[in-house]
Design an enzyme around this catalytic site. Structure first.
Site, PDB file in Angstrom:
ATOM      1  N   HIS A  30       1.235  -3.573   4.896  1.00  0.00           N
ATOM      2  CA  HIS A  30       0.307  -4.112   3.903  1.00  0.00           C
ATOM      3  C   HIS A  30       0.648  -3.586   2.509  1.00  0.00           C
ATOM      4  O   HIS A  30       0.665  -4.344   1.533  1.00  0.00           O
ATOM      5  CB  HIS A  30      -1.136  -3.735   4.257  1.00  0.00           C
ATOM      6  CG  HIS A  30      -1.733  -4.574   5.347  1.00  0.00           C
ATOM      7  ND1 HIS A  30      -0.964  -5.280   6.239  1.00  0.00           N
ATOM      8  CD2 HIS A  30      -3.031  -4.821   5.690  1.00  0.00           C
ATOM      9  CE1 HIS A  30      -1.748  -5.921   7.083  1.00  0.00           C
ATOM     10  NE2 HIS A  30      -3.014  -5.666   6.771  1.00  0.00           N
ATOM     11  N   HIS A  72      -3.893   3.977   7.363  1.00  0.00           N
ATOM     12  CA  HIS A  72      -2.617   4.693   7.298  1.00  0.00           C
ATOM     13  C   HIS A  72      -2.782   6.082   6.674  1.00  0.00           C
ATOM     14  O   HIS A  72      -3.811   6.406   6.075  1.00  0.00           O
ATOM     15  CB  HIS A  72      -1.574   3.888   6.512  1.00  0.00           C
ATOM     16  CG  HIS A  72      -1.108   2.650   7.214  1.00  0.00           C
ATOM     17  ND1 HIS A  72      -0.161   2.674   8.207  1.00  0.00           N
ATOM     18  CD2 HIS A  72      -1.468   1.337   7.063  1.00  0.00           C
ATOM     19  CE1 HIS A  72       0.052   1.439   8.640  1.00  0.00           C
ATOM     20  NE2 HIS A  72      -0.735   0.612   7.976  1.00  0.00           N
TER      21      HIS A  72
END
EC number: 3.6.1.-
Length: 262
Positions: free
Chosen positions: A155, A214
């Site tokens: 992303h 993340h």
């Protein structure tokens, strides 16, 4: 149509400015670092945007390159043909999308391979009990396991690259002037608004990734890949003769190149 034109006028005054192209990369880096720091030190409470099944993530981010490709294709074709009237030049400029597709494919493949070769299959999300018999992420998930490896943020990479690419291509609007009677007016106006909205979605979801998902190193590598992909094309390769070229500008190529050095 009047509301659409007002929205397009507002976007011309923001995303098309040279300052936006110059400072957006730094803004993305700063927001990624700040969001990651917030995630580690004082995590935000769960929200709709922290759910991976939210509408923006499922229907936009998951297919971010498809959205970017499908909107930039007619935008580049119409604006470049309007300015130059040369089909050959338009085709040359459209090849930027082929380059972008290659970058997307190569980078995501690299990320997938890194996660595969650094990962192992575990019995629980707490990373307990290694299942040595499962040698791939797909096989691990099929058997109810949990794969854990170094998962570079796709992303962070793709949203960075797409947002910067759109802003670069929209710089052509400095030269595009159409009135209501022009045959391309409605199409270009609609595409400008759509691309502007898409850019804001990409930036918003980039921020959500920084805050909710993340770890820092995974987002740093993802963002770095996005920045290198953007600068390697628009900052280094495209100003050269044998390339897809930059968006048409009335100013000289040297001035365009200098803007990257400031």
């Amino acid at each position: 149509m009047e509301h659409l034109e007002r929205c397009e006028w507002l976007l011309r005054g923001t995303l098309v400015r040279a300052a936006v192209r110059r400072y957006l990369p730094w803004a993305l880096v700063a927001s990624m670092l700040a969001g990651s720091l917030l995630k580690e030190l004082s995590p935000l409470p769960e929200s709709y945007l922290s759910n991976k099944r939210n509408v923006l993530n499922v229907y936009f981010v998951k297919v971010a390159w498809a959205w970017t490709f499908c909107l930039l294709l007619p935008f580049i074709a119409l604006t470049n043909y309007h300015l130059t009237g040369k089909a050959g030049l338009v085709l040359r400029r459209l090849s930027t999308l082929l380059v972008g597709t290659a970058i997307w494919y190569i980078c995501t493949s690299i990320f997938s391979n890194i996660e595969h070769y650094t990962g192992s299959c575990y019995q629980s999300p707490a990373l307990e009990g290694v299942r040595k018999e499962h040698q791939s992420k797909q096989q691990c998930h099929q058997e109810g396991g949990f794969w854990h490896g170094f998962d570079i943020s796709g992303h962070s990479f793709l949203l960075t690259f797409c947002a910067l690419m759109i802003v670069e291509e929209m710089s052509v609007l400095h030269e595009v002037k159409t009135d209501r009677s022009h045959c391309l007016h409605t199409a270009i106006t609609t595409l400008v608004v759509a691309l502007g909205i898409l850019t804001f979605i990409w930036v918003l979801m980039f921020l959500c990734t920084a805050v909710y998902f993340h770890n820092l190193s995974q987002k740093v590598f993802g963002t770095l890949f996005g920045l290198l992909s953007w600068y390697g094309t628009y900052g280094f390769w495209y100003p050269k003769a044998f390339s897809p070229g930059l968006p048409p500008q009335s100013c000289s190529l040297n001035l365009k190149q200098d803007s990257y050095k400031k």
